[in-house]
Design a protein around this motif. Structure first.
Motif, PDB file in Angstrom:
ATOM      1  N   SER A  39       1.038  -4.732   0.054  1.00 27.56           N
ATOM      2  CA  SER A  39       1.157  -6.535   0.149  1.00 27.56           C
ATOM      3  C   SER A  39       1.469  -7.134  -1.561  1.00 27.56           C
ATOM      4  N   TRP A  40       0.842  -6.235  -2.462  1.00 28.24           N
ATOM      5  CA  TRP A  40       0.934  -6.631  -3.895  1.00 28.24           C
ATOM      6  C   TRP A  40       2.320  -6.343  -4.419  1.00 28.24           C
ATOM      7  N   PHE A  41       2.869  -5.218  -3.747  1.00 28.86           N
ATOM      8  CA  PHE A  41       4.108  -4.526  -4.301  1.00 28.86           C
ATOM      9  C   PHE A  41       5.227  -6.006  -3.725  1.00 28.86           C
ATOM     10  N   MET A  42       4.862  -6.320  -2.629  1.00 32.96           N
ATOM     11  CA  MET A  42       5.825  -7.196  -1.907  1.00 32.96           C
ATOM     12  C   MET A  42       5.889  -8.447  -2.598  1.00 32.96           C
ATOM     13  N   LYS A  52       5.358 -14.439  -0.682  1.00 38.71           N
ATOM     14  CA  LYS A  52       3.846 -14.537  -0.009  1.00 38.71           C
ATOM     15  C   LYS A  52       3.829 -14.206   1.384  1.00 38.71           C
ATOM     16  N   VAL A  53       4.883 -14.854   2.021  1.00 37.46           N
ATOM     17  CA  VAL A  53       4.730 -14.943   3.597  1.00 37.46           C
ATOM     18  C   VAL A  53       4.970 -13.332   3.882  1.00 37.46           C
ATOM     19  N   ALA A  54       6.041 -12.644   3.372  1.00 38.49           N
ATOM     20  CA  ALA A  54       6.335 -11.184   3.492  1.00 38.49           C
ATOM     21  C   ALA A  54       5.203 -10.352   3.258  1.00 38.49           C
ATOM     22  N   ASN A  58       3.309  -8.089   5.934  1.00 40.16           N
ATOM     23  CA  ASN A  58       3.236  -6.637   5.399  1.00 40.16           C
ATOM     24  C   ASN A  58       1.834  -6.215   5.587  1.00 40.16           C
ATOM     25  N   PHE A  59       0.912  -6.922   4.919  1.00 42.73           N
ATOM     26  CA  PHE A  59      -0.497  -6.663   5.014  1.00 42.73           C
ATOM     27  C   PHE A  59      -1.104  -6.578   6.414  1.00 42.73           C
ATOM     28  N   ILE A  60      -0.575  -7.231   7.130  1.00 47.27           N
ATOM     29  CA  ILE A  60      -1.075  -7.258   8.888  1.00 47.27           C
ATOM     30  C   ILE A  60      -0.378  -6.033   9.336  1.00 47.27           C
ATOM     31  N   ILE A  67       1.421  -0.051  14.440  1.00 45.82           N
ATOM     32  CA  ILE A  67       2.688  -0.886  13.931  1.00 45.82           C
ATOM     33  C   ILE A  67       3.199  -0.869  12.727  1.00 45.82           C
ATOM     34  N   ASP A  68       2.716   0.342  12.038  1.00 45.10           N
ATOM     35  CA  ASP A  68       2.944   0.419  10.748  1.00 45.10           C
ATOM     36  C   ASP A  68       4.318   1.300  10.432  1.00 45.10           C
TER      37      ASP A  68
END
Length: 89
Positions: A39-42, A52-54, A58-60, A67-68
């Motif tokens: 998420s940090w990379f995103m 931020k939305v992505a 991504n984190f979820i 689902i990853d």
């Protein structure tokens, strides 16, 4: 960063997310570390509200088991550079 370098990096990061499937049992534990890191990379690759939305999506996606397999970085690249490009006249 060149948009194609960003695509290549996104594919590599998606592949790292898939790596948790290689080692059964331990793989899901690695997602505890990988979910916030990816998420940090995103947020670093894609600035502003879309990034931020992505990152939240991504984190979820990385944190929930099973689902990853969704290539979030690659999909975000297509969203940014193919579907919603700014038109210049």
């Amino acid at each position: 960063m060149n948009k194609y370098k960003k695509l290549a990096l996104g594919i590599v990061l998606d592949a790292l997310g898939y790596a948790s499937f290689i080692i059964p049992g331990i793989g899901e534990f690695s997602d505890i570390v990988w979910a916030p890191l990816s998420s940090w990379f995103m947020t670093k690759l894609y600035k502003g509200k879309p990034g931020k939305v992505a990152a939240v999506i991504n984190f979820i996606e990385e944190a929930l088991p099973g689902i990853d397999v969704i290539p979030t970085f690659t999909l975000m690249w297509f969203y940014t550079h193919v579907f919603f490009t700014k038109k210049t006249n």
